[in-house]
Design an enzyme around this catalytic site. Sequence first.
Site, PDB file in Angstrom:
ATOM      1  CD  GLU A   1      -4.597   4.289  -1.234  1.00  0.00           C
ATOM      2  OE1 GLU A   1      -4.809   4.583  -0.051  1.00  0.00           O
ATOM      3  OE2 GLU A   1      -5.437   4.443  -2.140  1.00  0.00           O
TER       4      GLU A   1
ATOM      5  CG  HIS B   1      -7.765  13.704  -7.316  1.00  0.00           C
ATOM      6  ND1 HIS B   1      -7.819  12.703  -6.384  1.00  0.00           N
ATOM      7  CD2 HIS B   1      -8.551  14.696  -6.838  1.00  0.00           C
ATOM      8  CE1 HIS B   1      -8.620  13.046  -5.396  1.00  0.00           C
ATOM      9  NE2 HIS B   1      -9.075  14.253  -5.651  1.00  0.00           N
TER      10      HIS B   1
ATOM     11  CG  ASP C   1      -4.924   9.565 -11.538  1.00  0.00           C
ATOM     12  OD1 ASP C   1      -5.245   8.943 -10.511  1.00  0.00           O
ATOM     13  OD2 ASP C   1      -5.742  10.182 -12.240  1.00  0.00           O
TER      14      ASP C   1
ATOM     15  CG  ASP D   1      -1.944   1.107   1.179  1.00  0.00           C
ATOM     16  OD1 ASP D   1      -2.993   0.895   0.561  1.00  0.00           O
ATOM     17  OD2 ASP D   1      -1.693   2.184   1.741  1.00  0.00           O
TER      18      ASP D   1
ATOM     19  CG  ASN E   1      -4.937  11.679  -4.543  1.00  0.00           C
ATOM     20  OD1 ASN E   1      -4.251  11.747  -5.546  1.00  0.00           O
ATOM     21  ND2 ASN E   1      -5.601  10.591  -4.216  1.00  0.00           N
TER      22      ASN E   1
END
Length: 609
Positions: A530, A500, A504, A487, A495
């Site tokens: 994630e 965002h 990404d 993770d 973010n």
Amino acid sequence: MSDDTQRWKDKYLQLVEQQEQLEERWRSHLDLLRRSLVRSSYAVDGTDPVIEQCMHELREVLRDDVPEDRLAALVPRLERAVLDTERRKQERLEHLSRSLHRLVAQLLALPLPREVRQPLKRFARQLDERAARPIELPALLGELGDFQDRALTLQLAETRGSMGLLGRLFGPRTRGAEQLSDAGAVAYSEVIEADRTDLPEPDEAALTSRVEPLAEGDCLPPIEADRDDLKEALSLEAASASVVVAAPAADDHDLPASPEHAYSAIAERVESALYNLLDGLQLPEHHQSQSIALRGRIQQGLNWYELVPLLDDLAQLIIAVADQGQREFESYLKQLNERLAIMQDNLRSAHEGHAHSRETAQALDEQLRHQVDGLQSSMLNAKDLPTLKHAVQTRIDRLLETVDTYEQQRGEHEQTVGERLNVLVERVASLELAASTMRDRLEEQRQIALRDPLTELPNRAAWDERLELEVARQQRYGGQLLLAVLDVDHFKRINDSFGHLAGDRVLKIVAGELRKRLRKTDFIARFGGEEFALLLPETPAEAGLNLLESLRTGIQNCPFHFKGERIQVTLSGGYTSFAEADQPEQVFERADRALYRAKDAGRNRIEAG
């Protein structure tokens, strides 16, 4: 009917049955959505007359299946009404916030002790944020009433019976603080009831009498009585009651307030998701113009109310593309059915031709026997040599004629059969080519469905498929199988801080780095958000830990930059091995618990489960 023909027919009937089941499921979903929308529309009754009228017409449209043009005309009206209501709501909240600030400022102007002034200052600092949430208004008014009550009690003690602030605002103080608080609650409920009966205007005379100046000799400093502001505050309190009617007592089970975020906070993420959807669609030529129009609307910028019709248009485009694929598949099945029917006709004709050839051979045999018998009879009945010669010649001519006729018929039949066989071979080759093309397209669609569009890694569905395969292989042949969960640490902070699009980009780079460092026999998938899941076949726990540590340090040392600014990205992970009789869910849960232990221990580490 041959086995291949029966198999294709069964497959066709099975696909038709699946299509009927899919259509029935869609009809069920559509009916459920219609009923849900009708039920949900009752929730806005009483908030705004225009919205209430639009929702009433919407219920009629949904119930009566009226033409779509009426629904198309209704939706813009509803959007405008919602926008107007939202604007008026914000204006009311802003006016109420200003009025509350004035009351707090008047209280702060009083000589209050530290234990009252400090909480009142904290209340003033939180006022704007809390006043923006209608559900907080009863609590705000209650806390402000408590501050006024405490200030009044202190000032009353100092002035020895002189009229205090609440006495000036709400009348003479003849009861204790608890009685005054109860009276305030009753007055607030009366304001709510007044709002429900078309909100009558406050009495200006009463307001004037409540805010008259302090008498000379009072130790309180003069407070400016802004009658219009107080009248506006009382009216806005009543108006806000249409949003929050009552403030229930605190409950341990109450959920925390979740204020509505502005669209700009998620605009980049939404636009990126919409672009990914459009990029993932395989559009035919006649749908390209719709895709270009949707991209233009996204580039121009969206808000909450423009997003809904754009999603509707995008859904219609996706449905049209899906219908296009369905129609192509139906056309392929229809063409397949026609070709199978032609093949069946050719096979039937070949069978009939074979039977005809057998009958012709039998007829030839009978004719030859008849001619031979006639020749024998002629020879026995002949009286002299010329008669015998003539009889033999005649019989031989007939035999040759019979054989020539048979050869001619046989040649014509073989030519017909050869032509039919050539047509049949061409049909079979065409069917094989079409079937191969359809298999390739289905496999391509299957691979797309099993791949995450952002990271290009296998998705959750591919993970479930590979996990089932690896577990079955391990249970049958033995060996070691390691499962790990990784993770990205503090991904939400990335973010929130960088947007965002940066998030990404981080996921893409992390996915690429992880895939690059794994072996060919290993499997990695984006499990969600994630989080990444890994399967490491024939890997002992110690070797698995070394591999996961190399992944962790590789991501830690990877230089992430966004718009020239360095972003520190780390991973936490948990891993565990499959034991005998372990179920996949149990193993994944152990690895997930190990991941949370790594998070609790400070992140950027790997824990065993």
